[in-house]
Write an enzyme that holds these catalytic residues in place. Structure first.
Site, PDB file in Angstrom:
ATOM      1  N   TYR A 118       0.585  -1.026  -0.003  1.00  0.00           N
ATOM      2  CA  TYR A 118      -0.215   0.167  -0.246  1.00  0.00           C
ATOM      3  C   TYR A 118       1.096   1.113   0.267  1.00  0.00           C
ATOM      4  O   TYR A 118       1.825   1.525   0.494  1.00  0.00           O
ATOM      5  CB  TYR A 118      -0.680  -0.066   1.223  1.00  0.00           C
ATOM      6  CG  TYR A 118      -1.788   1.332   1.008  1.00  0.00           C
ATOM      7  CD1 TYR A 118      -3.130   1.004   0.922  1.00  0.00           C
ATOM      8  CD2 TYR A 118      -0.917   2.243   2.259  1.00  0.00           C
ATOM      9  CE1 TYR A 118      -3.580   2.765   0.995  1.00  0.00           C
ATOM     10  CE2 TYR A 118      -1.505   3.519   2.329  1.00  0.00           C
ATOM     11  CZ  TYR A 118      -3.270   3.537   1.210  1.00  0.00           C
ATOM     12  OH  TYR A 118      -4.091   4.658   1.969  1.00  0.00           O
ATOM     13  N   GLU A 206      -3.702   7.635  -3.884  1.00  0.00           N
ATOM     14  CA  GLU A 206      -3.856   6.418  -2.744  1.00  0.00           C
ATOM     15  C   GLU A 206      -3.634   4.920  -3.992  1.00  0.00           C
ATOM     16  O   GLU A 206      -4.644   4.481  -4.882  1.00  0.00           O
ATOM     17  CB  GLU A 206      -4.742   6.256  -1.870  1.00  0.00           C
ATOM     18  CG  GLU A 206      -5.675   4.554  -1.461  1.00  0.00           C
ATOM     19  CD  GLU A 206      -6.495   4.407  -0.017  1.00  0.00           C
ATOM     20  OE1 GLU A 206      -7.074   4.212  -1.478  1.00  0.00           O
ATOM     21  OE2 GLU A 206      -6.521   4.475   0.712  1.00  0.00           O
TER      22      GLU A 206
END
Ligand code: GDP
Ligand code: MN
Length: 396
Positions: A118, A206
């Site tokens: 991530y 993101e």
């Protein structure tokens, strides 16, 4: 302004961030053509078909599927295009899918297992600096990681004077447990990502997951990109990426009229000038036992035309049971605003909900007289609390 995944990836790639390659398609036939083209370019035989909507969690909702041949590309694209995709991030009604991204399959087998990470870039509001936030726990919901295993989330603050320094990019790669080719790939990836974030005037990136492929390439498999609206004037090419189908129609209409409007769930419509006063007004409505139906900043020039446009927007919401107008007349005089309200009301014929108007500032007394003598179903107030009490009374 939020972008679709395929647009976000285009932006990333234009700054040298490596991505999972793909082509957007509006129909199943286009999806098949896209798949053929990708096979020519990349040699891939398998493709992922990904719903393009402004919401995450598409995988969980059935909006991301693997196709192992062209027939499957067609049937899956046919299933996904036109579907109402419901994910943990959409409303209960879901979002209509108008297009899919046909992407190369990047989870192919090889010397090592593919690994998901991530990585996001965003403003840390505590320090006032941008930061890279990253975790070994990619592919999952980052909120869950933050709750259950917060020690697996790392931050790297970016000093605005120097930008992301080379040692910081290496630290990211190190903390993600990488070595060799993948380590080098990750330092390049993070450096390019921060450059892309800064150059595109984004407010959030993101990338979940960032993938280490089985042959040690580092690529963006997903991309959530938000461009700062206030910087769009210098990115006309991004502005053209706006997909109004994904946005709240009332908010789109408000923006076209120069009104700052955010739709909310409550029953009291608000019309206010200035964002700070609008926030205070919403607090007061809550204290009076109501719930704001919207945030609406009409800006400095509250003339009849704008007031009417604002009334119309507020009244589109069937949940609205009362409207509170709270205007501070500084540069714009209260009597002019009051006249605007009266004119707008008369222009619109009937308004079926009670209106409470609080005008304070220059010529407030004249304004109150104007409202009181208008013969309309409008109550005036001078004090903030008085206005809130009147709202409470009409709701009761
Ligand atoms: P999201 O669910 O909206 O966040 O969409 P993502 O783009 O993150 O995709 C969801 C999931 O689909 C990923 O976490 C992967 O597990 C899977 N996925 C994405 N690309 C591929 C691919 O190329 N091959 C395979 N097998 N799975 C993929
Ligand atoms: Mn994702």
């Amino acid at each position: 302004m939020n972008l679709h995944e395929y647009q976000g990836k285009e932006v990333l790639n234009s700054f040298g961030v490596t991505i999972q390659r793909g082509i957007v398609a509006q129909t199943p036939e286009e999806a098949v053509e896209a798949a053929k083209k990708l096979t020519e370019e990349t040699g891939t035989g398998w493709h992922v078909i990904k719903a393009q909507v402004h919401a995450g969690g598409r995988g969980k909702g059935g909006g991301v599927k693997l196709a192992k041949n062209l027939d499957e590309v067609k049937t899956i694209a046919n299933d996904i295009i036109g579907m109402n995709l419901i994910t943990p991030q959409t409303s209960a009604e879901g979002k209509k899918v108008h297009q899919v991204l046909v992407a190369e399959d990047v989870y192919y087998p090889g010397d090592s297992e593919p690994e998901e990470y991530y990585i996001s870039v965003l403003l840390n509001r505590v320090t006032g600096k941008n930061m890279v936030m990253y975790s070994t726990e990619g592919g999952m919901d980052i909120e869950t990681v933050a709750e259950e295993t917060p020690h697996l989330i790392f931050h790297e603050e970016i000093d605005p004077a120097t930008g992301l320094l080379p040692f910081q990019a290496r630290k990211v790669a190190f903390n993600l447990g990488l070595s060799g080719q993948a380590f080098k790939g990750m330092t390049k990836f993070v450096t390019a990502l921060v450059k892309a974030y800064e150059s595109s005037d984004s407010s959030m990136f993101e990338i979940n997951p960032v993938l280490k492929t089985s042959d040690d390439k580092i690529i963006a498999v997903d991309a959530k990109v938000s461009i700062d609206d206030n910087a769009l004037f210098r990115h006309k090419d991004y502005e053209a990426m706006r997909d109004l189908r994904e946005e709240n129609p009332v908010e789109v209409e408000a923006a076209s009229k120069g009104l700052n409007y955010v739709d909310l769930d409550g029953n009291v419509g608000c019309m206010v000038n200035g964002a700070g006063l609008a926030m205070a007004t919403m607090d007061l409505i809550k204290q009076a036992g109501g719930e704001p139906a919207n945030f609406l900043d009409v800006g400095g020039t509250a003339d009849a035309e704008r007031v009417e446009a604002a009334f119309k927007l507020i009244l589109k919401d069937p949940a609205v049971k009362a409207i509170l107008v709270n205007i501070f007349g500084g540069i714009v005089r209260c009597d002019r605003v009051a006249q605007g309200i009266v004119d707008a009301y008369k222009n619109m014929g009937t308004i079926n909900v009670p209106i409470i108007v609080r005008l304070q500032g220059t010529n407030a007394d004249i304004a109150k007289e104007l409202i009181d003598n208008s013969g309309l179903d409008v109550q005036s107030a001078i004090e903030f609390q008085e206005a809130a009490d009147k709202v409470q009374a009409v709701l009761a």
